[in-house]
Design a protein around this motif. Sequence first.
Motif, PDB file in Angstrom:
ATOM      1  N   GLU A 228     -13.344   3.130   1.496  1.00 42.61           N
ATOM      2  CA  GLU A 228     -13.775   3.330   3.120  1.00 42.61           C
ATOM      3  C   GLU A 228     -14.083   2.505   4.313  1.00 42.61           C
ATOM      4  O   GLU A 228     -14.334   2.971   5.190  1.00 42.61           O
ATOM      5  CB  GLU A 228     -15.615   3.949   2.497  1.00 42.61           C
ATOM      6  N   ALA A 229     -13.673   1.560   3.776  1.00 45.86           N
ATOM      7  CA  ALA A 229     -13.385   0.447   4.882  1.00 45.86           C
ATOM      8  C   ALA A 229     -12.105   0.570   5.079  1.00 45.86           C
ATOM      9  O   ALA A 229     -12.319   0.536   6.232  1.00 45.86           O
ATOM     10  CB  ALA A 229     -14.294  -1.459   3.572  1.00 45.86           C
ATOM     11  N   ILE A 230     -11.132   0.676   4.126  1.00 43.78           N
ATOM     12  CA  ILE A 230     -10.115   0.191   4.822  1.00 43.78           C
ATOM     13  C   ILE A 230      -9.860   1.520   5.449  1.00 43.78           C
ATOM     14  O   ILE A 230      -8.852   1.367   7.045  1.00 43.78           O
ATOM     15  CB  ILE A 230      -8.968   0.368   3.585  1.00 43.78           C
ATOM     16  N   ARG A 231     -10.186   2.851   5.760  1.00 48.49           N
ATOM     17  CA  ARG A 231     -10.250   4.065   6.394  1.00 48.49           C
ATOM     18  C   ARG A 231     -10.971   3.423   7.713  1.00 48.49           C
ATOM     19  O   ARG A 231     -10.214   4.126   8.392  1.00 48.49           O
ATOM     20  CB  ARG A 231     -10.545   5.698   5.489  1.00 48.49           C
ATOM     21  N   ARG A 232     -12.257   2.831   7.277  1.00 48.37           N
ATOM     22  CA  ARG A 232     -13.094   3.587   9.188  1.00 48.37           C
ATOM     23  C   ARG A 232     -12.560   2.464   9.697  1.00 48.37           C
ATOM     24  O   ARG A 232     -11.829   2.493  10.688  1.00 48.37           O
ATOM     25  CB  ARG A 232     -14.403   2.318   8.242  1.00 48.37           C
ATOM     26  N   TYR A 233     -11.427   1.860   9.305  1.00 51.41           N
ATOM     27  CA  TYR A 233     -10.555  -0.058   9.876  1.00 51.41           C
ATOM     28  C   TYR A 233      -9.099   0.498  10.431  1.00 51.41           C
ATOM     29  O   TYR A 233      -8.456   0.454  11.078  1.00 51.41           O
ATOM     30  CB  TYR A 233     -10.110  -1.006   9.185  1.00 51.41           C
ATOM     31  N   GLY A 234      -9.156   2.461  10.127  1.00 50.94           N
ATOM     32  CA  GLY A 234      -7.734   3.033  10.751  1.00 50.94           C
ATOM     33  C   GLY A 234      -6.338   3.035  10.049  1.00 50.94           C
ATOM     34  O   GLY A 234      -6.101   3.789  10.645  1.00 50.94           O
ATOM     35  N   TYR A 235      -6.699   2.392   9.149  1.00 46.91           N
ATOM     36  CA  TYR A 235      -5.994   2.865   8.301  1.00 46.91           C
ATOM     37  C   TYR A 235      -5.136   4.187   7.799  1.00 46.91           C
ATOM     38  O   TYR A 235      -6.292   5.051   7.185  1.00 46.91           O
ATOM     39  CB  TYR A 235      -5.645   1.786   7.080  1.00 46.91           C
ATOM     40  N   ARG A 236      -3.792   4.214   7.522  1.00 48.37           N
ATOM     41  CA  ARG A 236      -3.492   5.684   6.638  1.00 48.37           C
ATOM     42  C   ARG A 236      -3.270   5.169   5.109  1.00 48.37           C
ATOM     43  O   ARG A 236      -2.232   4.295   5.554  1.00 48.37           O
ATOM     44  CB  ARG A 236      -2.040   6.490   7.116  1.00 48.37           C
ATOM     45  N   LEU A 237      -4.250   5.929   4.141  1.00 53.09           N
ATOM     46  CA  LEU A 237      -3.691   5.538   2.645  1.00 53.09           C
ATOM     47  C   LEU A 237      -2.738   6.357   1.929  1.00 53.09           C
ATOM     48  O   LEU A 237      -2.564   7.472   2.371  1.00 53.09           O
ATOM     49  CB  LEU A 237      -5.177   5.898   2.419  1.00 53.09           C
ATOM     50  N   LEU A 238      -1.846   5.176   1.511  1.00 51.41           N
ATOM     51  CA  LEU A 238      -1.296   5.443   0.470  1.00 51.41           C
ATOM     52  C   LEU A 238      -1.251   4.959  -0.757  1.00 51.41           C
ATOM     53  O   LEU A 238      -1.424   4.163  -1.137  1.00 51.41           O
ATOM     54  CB  LEU A 238       0.552   4.930   1.017  1.00 51.41           C
ATOM     55  N   PRO A 239      -2.072   5.801  -1.862  1.00 52.56           N
ATOM     56  CA  PRO A 239      -2.300   5.904  -2.595  1.00 52.56           C
ATOM     57  C   PRO A 239      -1.047   5.802  -4.038  1.00 52.56           C
ATOM     58  O   PRO A 239       0.246   5.969  -4.253  1.00 52.56           O
ATOM     59  CB  PRO A 239      -2.996   6.991  -3.329  1.00 52.56           C
ATOM     60  N   THR A 240      -1.334   4.741  -5.203  1.00 54.43           N
ATOM     61  CA  THR A 240      -0.350   4.597  -5.991  1.00 54.43           C
ATOM     62  C   THR A 240      -1.216   4.440  -7.172  1.00 54.43           C
ATOM     63  O   THR A 240      -2.384   4.096  -7.320  1.00 54.43           O
ATOM     64  CB  THR A 240       0.480   2.988  -6.177  1.00 54.43           C
ATOM     65  N   PRO A 241      -0.089   5.141  -8.561  1.00 49.72           N
ATOM     66  CA  PRO A 241      -1.047   5.354  -9.190  1.00 49.72           C
ATOM     67  C   PRO A 241      -1.436   4.170 -10.721  1.00 49.72           C
ATOM     68  O   PRO A 241      -0.800   3.331 -10.267  1.00 49.72           O
ATOM     69  CB  PRO A 241      -0.475   6.764 -10.223  1.00 49.72           C
ATOM     70  N   VAL A 242      -2.487   3.985 -11.129  1.00 46.02           N
ATOM     71  CA  VAL A 242      -3.249   3.279 -12.015  1.00 46.02           C
ATOM     72  C   VAL A 242      -3.687   4.054 -13.013  1.00 46.02           C
ATOM     73  O   VAL A 242      -4.818   5.068 -12.648  1.00 46.02           O
ATOM     74  CB  VAL A 242      -4.001   2.277 -11.430  1.00 46.02           C
ATOM     75  N   ASP A 243      -4.018   3.667 -14.739  1.00 47.30           N
ATOM     76  CA  ASP A 243      -4.167   4.586 -15.622  1.00 47.30           C
ATOM     77  C   ASP A 243      -4.809   3.068 -16.753  1.00 47.30           C
ATOM     78  O   ASP A 243      -4.728   2.365 -16.332  1.00 47.30           O
ATOM     79  CB  ASP A 243      -3.447   5.271 -15.938  1.00 47.30           C
ATOM     80  N   VAL A 244      -5.047   3.837 -17.239  1.00 48.93           N
ATOM     81  CA  VAL A 244      -5.692   2.568 -18.310  1.00 48.93           C
ATOM     82  C   VAL A 244      -4.615   1.594 -19.157  1.00 48.93           C
ATOM     83  O   VAL A 244      -4.628   0.875 -19.924  1.00 48.93           O
ATOM     84  CB  VAL A 244      -6.356   3.443 -19.628  1.00 48.93           C
ATOM     85  N   ASP A 245      -3.634   2.577 -19.333  1.00 51.68           N
ATOM     86  CA  ASP A 245      -2.455   1.838 -19.687  1.00 51.68           C
ATOM     87  C   ASP A 245      -1.227   0.947 -18.592  1.00 51.68           C
ATOM     88  O   ASP A 245      -0.892   0.597 -18.586  1.00 51.68           O
ATOM     89  CB  ASP A 245      -1.034   2.974 -19.908  1.00 51.68           C
ATOM     90  N   GLY A 246      -2.165   1.089 -16.974  1.00 54.96           N
ATOM     91  CA  GLY A 246      -1.498  -0.126 -16.541  1.00 54.96           C
ATOM     92  C   GLY A 246      -1.637   1.289 -15.600  1.00 54.96           C
ATOM     93  O   GLY A 246      -1.928   1.267 -14.588  1.00 54.96           O
ATOM     94  N   TRP A 247      -0.006  -0.448 -14.408  1.00 51.97           N
ATOM     95  CA  TRP A 247       0.486   0.195 -13.287  1.00 51.97           C
ATOM     96  C   TRP A 247       1.431   1.115 -12.848  1.00 51.97           C
ATOM     97  O   TRP A 247       2.203   0.414 -14.071  1.00 51.97           O
ATOM     98  CB  TRP A 247       0.046  -0.760 -11.959  1.00 51.97           C
TER      99      TRP A 247
END
Length: 467
Positions: free
Chosen positions: A196-215
Amino acid sequence: MTSRLVDQLGAQSVAGATAAALAGRIRALILDGRLTVGERLPSERALAVELRRSRSTTTRVYDLLEGDGYVSRRQGGGTRVALPREYVSPREHEDDSAIDLSIASMDSTPGLYDATVRSLPRLAALRGTSGYSLRGMPELRDAVAQRFTERGAPTTAEEIIITSGALNALNLVLATIGRRGERAVVEQPTFPHALEAIRRYGYRLLPTPVDVDGWDTAHLSDLLLQSRPHVAYLIPDFHNPTGATLPNADRPLIAATARNTGTHLIVDETTAELDIDRGWRPLPLAAFGPHVITVGSMSKIAWGGMRIGWIRAERSVISRLLAVRPSFELGTALLEQCIAIELLTEMPALTAHVRSRLAAGRAAVAEGLERIDGVRMPQTDGGLSAWVDLGAPVSTMLSLAAREHGLILPPGPRFTTGGVLERRLRIPITLPPARTDEAMERLRLAWTDVREGEVSQLDALPRAAVI
């Protein structure tokens, strides 16, 4: 490019849904906080194109939402998210018997009271000063710097600012270096308030996956190289919510890639000290370059009510942070700083207490989940929570059903950028075992309701909130 609304809905998950069901899903997103009040939604025509539905269907969806007060429509101003005038926060409806699993935090360490008493003479000695502490008390900055040095990232007090918690630290960093319209890499899933904070400062979000096994480090590296984001927000130690730890071997690669792409790495170490039995100790990402900005906090190892956090960064960044900080606060409370100084002198005892409490909480969650058929708890070496696999995309429905049994818990999509991960559920391991046991029994009852079809998506979504 799809709209944020459709990203959150998941076009495939609402395929064939009626207008009423679609309106219910959007209401749930609003009440969950995944759509924010005032946010502009796609036009009826654009939404119809994105969902591959008729214009009459999307018109009906917005009519239903407007009738209930969840959107406002104005000629020429589009459709925007709203809340009904009579809306009351769902927390205000909860009685004292409700168990809230939306906050993953322990009660205070047993040493907090004694540390408070010992801190009073130090506080009394400050009465002759102005009481403002823009950088933070020198003794506390020394103690935080020493902790970084002990962990393998040589640090001086001049590279530390004391803040009012880690989220406050993140907001100060974003207020200082933020650039509207730039890209920001975020983990998927991650800490919702950071999103929410990053979006509030106007950034476009690019997700990278993380799971219990890691990145997926190849994905993260490629994303950095191809998109050259301005910032990347990572939780490398006991990741919230998965509990994963970024391997030592991957840390220099990610740090070097970010340096080469001109990316500021914002590393959240709020959970870094929450080790149960990991068996090894990673180097802080701060050890791999001056472009790494680290935020941390006492909230998870001492008490959430003591609002003490910090930022570690190179001196030029510290100077910029200090220039911006007075625009929204003039420093961190001195009493909490005095207490933190005392607590940081007792880190072995503090971390031993945390380890014991988390181990007991983890065992209680594991025992409770054994009574719920089809739910799998992964290995959890530390951190705040277990990132549970439900075996089916029913997380939101289970969250709604849980409220009927006095249990508040956020669904998996609450931790994502696009309404995905419906198979997952974050369950904190931070509550006392007896309280956890009761929570798991309530979860079992909710699971039974969902499996037996007693909670209708159409009926439940409009009246329940997920926070």
